[in-house]
Motif scaffolding. Sequence first.
Motif, PDB file in Angstrom:
ATOM      1  N   ALA A 128      -6.614   6.316   1.097  1.00 33.57           N
ATOM      2  CA  ALA A 128      -5.929   7.191   0.139  1.00 33.57           C
ATOM      3  C   ALA A 128      -5.882   6.581  -1.266  1.00 33.57           C
ATOM      4  CB  ALA A 128      -4.506   7.476   0.621  1.00 33.57           C
ATOM      5  N   LEU A 129      -6.155   5.292  -1.360  1.00 34.19           N
ATOM      6  CA  LEU A 129      -6.051   4.618  -2.666  1.00 34.19           C
ATOM      7  C   LEU A 129      -7.459   4.401  -3.236  1.00 34.19           C
ATOM      8  CD1 LEU A 129      -3.862   3.165  -4.479  1.00 34.19           C
ATOM      9  CD2 LEU A 129      -4.652   1.040  -3.408  1.00 34.19           C
ATOM     10  N   PRO A 130      -7.690   4.789  -4.487  1.00 41.12           N
ATOM     11  CA  PRO A 130      -9.026   4.538  -5.054  1.00 41.12           C
ATOM     12  C   PRO A 130      -9.396   3.054  -4.915  1.00 41.12           C
ATOM     13  CG  PRO A 130      -7.707   5.898  -6.527  1.00 41.12           C
ATOM     14  CD  PRO A 130      -6.793   5.460  -5.418  1.00 41.12           C
ATOM     15  N   ALA A 131     -10.630   2.796  -4.434  1.00 42.27           N
ATOM     16  CA  ALA A 131     -11.030   1.421  -4.082  1.00 42.27           C
ATOM     17  C   ALA A 131     -10.874   0.458  -5.259  1.00 42.27           C
ATOM     18  CB  ALA A 131     -12.473   1.428  -3.586  1.00 42.27           C
ATOM     19  N   GLU A 132     -11.130   0.947  -6.469  1.00 39.28           N
ATOM     20  CA  GLU A 132     -11.089   0.047  -7.628  1.00 39.28           C
ATOM     21  C   GLU A 132      -9.666  -0.399  -7.972  1.00 39.28           C
ATOM     22  OE1 GLU A 132     -11.981   3.178  -7.641  1.00 39.28           O
ATOM     23  OE2 GLU A 132     -11.064   4.284  -9.297  1.00 39.28           O
ATOM     24  N   ARG A 133      -8.675   0.208  -7.325  1.00 37.18           N
ATOM     25  CA  ARG A 133      -7.277  -0.161  -7.588  1.00 37.18           C
ATOM     26  C   ARG A 133      -6.804  -1.303  -6.683  1.00 37.18           C
ATOM     27  NH1 ARG A 133      -5.387   1.580 -12.287  1.00 37.18           N
ATOM     28  NH2 ARG A 133      -6.438   3.504 -12.848  1.00 37.18           N
ATOM     29  N   TYR A 134      -7.637  -1.682  -5.734  1.00 42.89           N
ATOM     30  CA  TYR A 134      -7.239  -2.716  -4.766  1.00 42.89           C
ATOM     31  C   TYR A 134      -8.075  -3.958  -5.024  1.00 42.89           C
ATOM     32  CZ  TYR A 134      -5.677  -4.613  -0.269  1.00 42.89           C
ATOM     33  OH  TYR A 134      -5.097  -5.388   0.714  1.00 42.89           O
ATOM     34  N   HIS A 135      -7.415  -5.020  -5.480  1.00 43.83           N
ATOM     35  CA  HIS A 135      -8.132  -6.238  -5.866  1.00 43.83           C
ATOM     36  C   HIS A 135      -7.887  -7.311  -4.813  1.00 43.83           C
ATOM     37  CE1 HIS A 135      -8.395  -4.252  -9.801  1.00 43.83           C
ATOM     38  NE2 HIS A 135      -7.116  -3.953  -9.615  1.00 43.83           N
ATOM     39  N   ASP A 136      -8.791  -7.420  -3.852  1.00 44.53           N
ATOM     40  CA  ASP A 136      -8.558  -8.445  -2.824  1.00 44.53           C
ATOM     41  C   ASP A 136      -9.171  -9.771  -3.255  1.00 44.53           C
ATOM     42  OD1 ASP A 136     -11.139  -7.678  -2.423  1.00 44.53           O
ATOM     43  OD2 ASP A 136     -10.990  -7.494  -0.246  1.00 44.53           O
ATOM     44  N   GLY A 137      -8.666 -10.815  -2.622  1.00 43.86           N
ATOM     45  CA  GLY A 137      -9.093 -12.161  -3.006  1.00 43.86           C
ATOM     46  C   GLY A 137      -8.539 -12.576  -4.361  1.00 43.86           C
ATOM     47  N   GLN A 138      -7.509 -11.883  -4.832  1.00 46.22           N
ATOM     48  CA  GLN A 138      -6.953 -12.191  -6.155  1.00 46.22           C
ATOM     49  C   GLN A 138      -5.431 -12.340  -6.073  1.00 46.22           C
ATOM     50  OE1 GLN A 138      -8.760 -10.397  -9.605  1.00 46.22           O
ATOM     51  NE2 GLN A 138     -10.084  -9.189  -8.290  1.00 46.22           N
ATOM     52  N   PRO A 139      -4.971 -13.551  -5.819  1.00 46.00           N
ATOM     53  CA  PRO A 139      -3.528 -13.759  -5.722  1.00 46.00           C
ATOM     54  C   PRO A 139      -2.835 -13.650  -7.078  1.00 46.00           C
ATOM     55  CG  PRO A 139      -4.703 -15.848  -5.561  1.00 46.00           C
ATOM     56  CD  PRO A 139      -5.749 -14.766  -5.594  1.00 46.00           C
ATOM     57  N   VAL A 140      -1.616 -13.207  -7.043  1.00 45.08           N
ATOM     58  CA  VAL A 140      -0.777 -13.276  -8.253  1.00 45.08           C
ATOM     59  C   VAL A 140      -0.222 -14.695  -8.297  1.00 45.08           C
ATOM     60  CG1 VAL A 140       1.359 -12.446  -9.309  1.00 45.08           C
ATOM     61  CG2 VAL A 140      -0.241 -10.819  -8.260  1.00 45.08           C
ATOM     62  N   THR A 141      -0.577 -15.419  -9.334  1.00 44.93           N
ATOM     63  CA  THR A 141      -0.184 -16.825  -9.412  1.00 44.93           C
ATOM     64  C   THR A 141       1.143 -17.006 -10.152  1.00 44.93           C
ATOM     65  OG1 THR A 141      -1.638 -16.991 -11.318  1.00 44.93           O
ATOM     66  CG2 THR A 141      -2.522 -17.756  -9.207  1.00 44.93           C
ATOM     67  N   LEU A 145       0.819  -1.217   0.000  1.00 47.33           N
ATOM     68  CA  LEU A 145       0.000   0.000   0.000  1.00 47.33           C
ATOM     69  C   LEU A 145       0.851   1.266   0.000  1.00 47.33           C
ATOM     70  CD1 LEU A 145      -2.877  -1.150   2.366  1.00 47.33           C
ATOM     71  CD2 LEU A 145      -3.125  -0.399  -0.013  1.00 47.33           C
ATOM     72  N   PHE A 146       1.966   1.259   0.736  1.00 44.88           N
ATOM     73  CA  PHE A 146       2.842   2.451   0.688  1.00 44.88           C
ATOM     74  C   PHE A 146       3.249   2.724  -0.771  1.00 44.88           C
ATOM     75  CE2 PHE A 146       4.203   1.573   5.269  1.00 44.88           C
ATOM     76  CZ  PHE A 146       3.657   2.738   5.781  1.00 44.88           C
ATOM     77  N   HIS A 147       3.634   1.661  -1.475  1.00 40.89           N
ATOM     78  CA  HIS A 147       4.058   1.851  -2.867  1.00 40.89           C
ATOM     79  C   HIS A 147       2.895   2.283  -3.754  1.00 40.89           C
ATOM     80  CE1 HIS A 147       7.572  -0.297  -1.359  1.00 40.89           C
ATOM     81  NE2 HIS A 147       8.218   0.204  -2.394  1.00 40.89           N
ATOM     82  N   ALA A 148       1.740   1.672  -3.539  1.00 42.12           N
ATOM     83  CA  ALA A 148       0.586   1.997  -4.382  1.00 42.12           C
ATOM     84  C   ALA A 148       0.196   3.463  -4.238  1.00 42.12           C
ATOM     85  CB  ALA A 148      -0.590   1.098  -4.005  1.00 42.12           C
ATOM     86  N   VAL A 149       0.164   3.952  -3.003  1.00 44.04           N
ATOM     87  CA  VAL A 149      -0.256   5.338  -2.771  1.00 44.04           C
ATOM     88  C   VAL A 149       0.790   6.305  -3.338  1.00 44.04           C
ATOM     89  CG1 VAL A 149      -0.736   7.058  -0.975  1.00 44.04           C
ATOM     90  CG2 VAL A 149      -1.688   4.747  -0.782  1.00 44.04           C
ATOM     91  N   ALA A 150       2.064   6.026  -3.081  1.00 47.05           N
ATOM     92  CA  ALA A 150       3.119   6.943  -3.555  1.00 47.05           C
ATOM     93  C   ALA A 150       3.166   6.982  -5.087  1.00 47.05           C
ATOM     94  CB  ALA A 150       4.473   6.515  -2.995  1.00 47.05           C
ATOM     95  N   LEU A 151       3.049   5.829  -5.724  1.00 49.65           N
ATOM     96  CA  LEU A 151       3.166   5.815  -7.191  1.00 49.65           C
ATOM     97  C   LEU A 151       1.903   6.347  -7.858  1.00 49.65           C
ATOM     98  CD1 LEU A 151       5.182   2.511  -7.753  1.00 49.65           C
ATOM     99  CD2 LEU A 151       6.000   4.850  -7.472  1.00 49.65           C
ATOM    100  N   THR A 152       0.761   6.187  -7.213  1.00 53.85           N
ATOM    101  CA  THR A 152      -0.473   6.816  -7.726  1.00 53.85           C
ATOM    102  C   THR A 152      -0.315   8.332  -7.669  1.00 53.85           C
ATOM    103  OG1 THR A 152      -1.811   4.947  -6.971  1.00 53.85           O
ATOM    104  CG2 THR A 152      -2.982   7.007  -7.391  1.00 53.85           C
ATOM    105  N   GLU A 153       0.319   8.803  -6.610  1.00 56.94           N
ATOM    106  CA  GLU A 153       0.589  10.237  -6.447  1.00 56.94           C
ATOM    107  C   GLU A 153       1.449  10.760  -7.602  1.00 56.94           C
ATOM    108  OE1 GLU A 153       0.091  13.719  -4.161  1.00 56.94           O
ATOM    109  OE2 GLU A 153      -0.803  11.748  -3.872  1.00 56.94           O
ATOM    110  N   LEU A 154       2.307   9.882  -8.129  1.00 51.22           N
ATOM    111  CA  LEU A 154       3.167  10.264  -9.259  1.00 51.22           C
ATOM    112  C   LEU A 154       2.409  10.275 -10.582  1.00 51.22           C
ATOM    113  CD1 LEU A 154       6.658   8.471  -9.087  1.00 51.22           C
ATOM    114  CD2 LEU A 154       6.148  10.906  -8.959  1.00 51.22           C
ATOM    115  N   GLY A 155       1.170   9.845 -10.560  1.00 46.75           N
ATOM    116  CA  GLY A 155       0.374   9.826 -11.793  1.00 46.75           C
ATOM    117  C   GLY A 155       0.411   8.490 -12.508  1.00 46.75           C
TER     118      GLY A 155
END
Length: 388
Positions: free
Chosen positions: A109-122, A20-30
């Motif tokens: 701080a992160l738009p909800a649609e950017r967070y995909h829970d229940g979805q592992p990276v396989t 989440l730290f990375h997601a919020v900071a990089l979203t801030e970068l556009g």
Amino acid sequence: MTALPDISTVDIVGGSLGGLFHAVALTELGLDVNVWERSTGRPDDRGAGIVLQPGVAWFLGEFCGVDPDRVSVPVTHRQFFTKDGNIRIMPMRQQMISWGTIYKALRDALPAERYHDGQPVTALDPTPAGATIHTGEAGHLVDLAIIADGSASGHRGLVTPDGASRYAGYVAYRGVIEEADLPQELAVRFRDRFSFYDGDHTQFLCYFIPGDFGTTTPGRRRMNWVWYVRADAPELERITTDRNGVGHGLSLPPGLIAPQVRTDLLARARATLPQPLRELVEHTREPFLQAILDGRVTTMRNGRTLLTGDAAFVVRPHTAASAEKAAADAITLYHALQQAPSTDAALQAWEQLRLAEGAAIYSQGVSLGHRLGLSEMETTAGIIGRSN
Ligand SMILES: Cc1cc2nc3c(=O)[nH]c(=O)nc-3n(C[C@H](O)[C@H](O)[C@H](O)COP(=O)(O)OP(=O)(O)OC[C@H]3O[C@@H](n4cnc5c(N)ncnc54)[C@H](O)[C@@H]3O)c2cc1C
């Protein structure tokens, strides 16, 4: 604002604090960021209390619009108990926060649609221009992949051959108590204080943290304690086996402690802790525990795939730096992508800085554990985490 012309899409594996730290900071970068988290719903507030360090405080204010002073509990002094109940006090200002408060600020701080829970990276395949990420049947391409899947990382091996976490030979029993449930005369002994007791091969510490919804109102906060105790491998297996006989390996969540383990914990508290600390253990309905692990890597980057947070370095909690380290990974990346002349130069600079700091905090943690008599200088127990 876009950071660099050749990066636009970023996928993050793991949606805990590091991701989440990375997601919020990089979203801030556009950038166009997506977080993939294998678990569903809001995770347990398993981290309980966290010492609020400057990087996390800065992050909350700068990127989350949250005033860190409003969501943390200040302490003005450290107090050191002796076995006979005496206390030595020294002034030291710090702020205490909870894992759940940081998590909520980041999620908000992160738009909800950017967070995909229940979805592992396989599966994740690094490519020269980015990575292919598989979250279902089909893979998709991104310009930058960030692995933030924790100390038992399933993807670490794509970046580095080392880093599997090892058991350090001791555990942290933990407890969280509603302030309102503590007798008044006990609660006042801990107000404005970060309390410690260093015993024989053991350490106990406690402090108040925010209550529900980050509230810091006296009376509605929570008491958070941590008790480091040595445990060999058979003992670790015994105490992380829950009341239903199910083994949990390296941690035991609240509410599941086996009756005999709780009885033993109370007996140990009565035999070894100064009275106010012993009472905290007695007032704890659902103690939980986690094994202390060590993990370090020598590489944090494979092209445009980065390894961050606990997936890279697992540092001992005596450093009070785990969450801070994950925030610093993200803040450093944010600045590197803005300042470096190219993406590759930015990622290279990021890796160099984060490797050096990760190694330094790692060593500091091992050294503190040794000084407290909790473990040898280097881990002697076998490898428990997996690197791939
Ligand atoms: C039990 C516990 C207690 C802690 N207590 C404290 C504390 O008191 N103070 C402190 O400073 N730090 C504490 N920490 C550490 C702190 O939470 C972490 O250092 C910080 O959150 C950074 O961790 P991370 O996000 O890198 O990894 P983690 O917090 O371990 O998160 C990894 C995430 O990746 C997800 N994941 C794993 N594999 C996949 C996959 N294939 N696909 C999608 N998602 C995946 C997991 O479900 C998890 O949510 C604690 C950590 C744990 C585990």
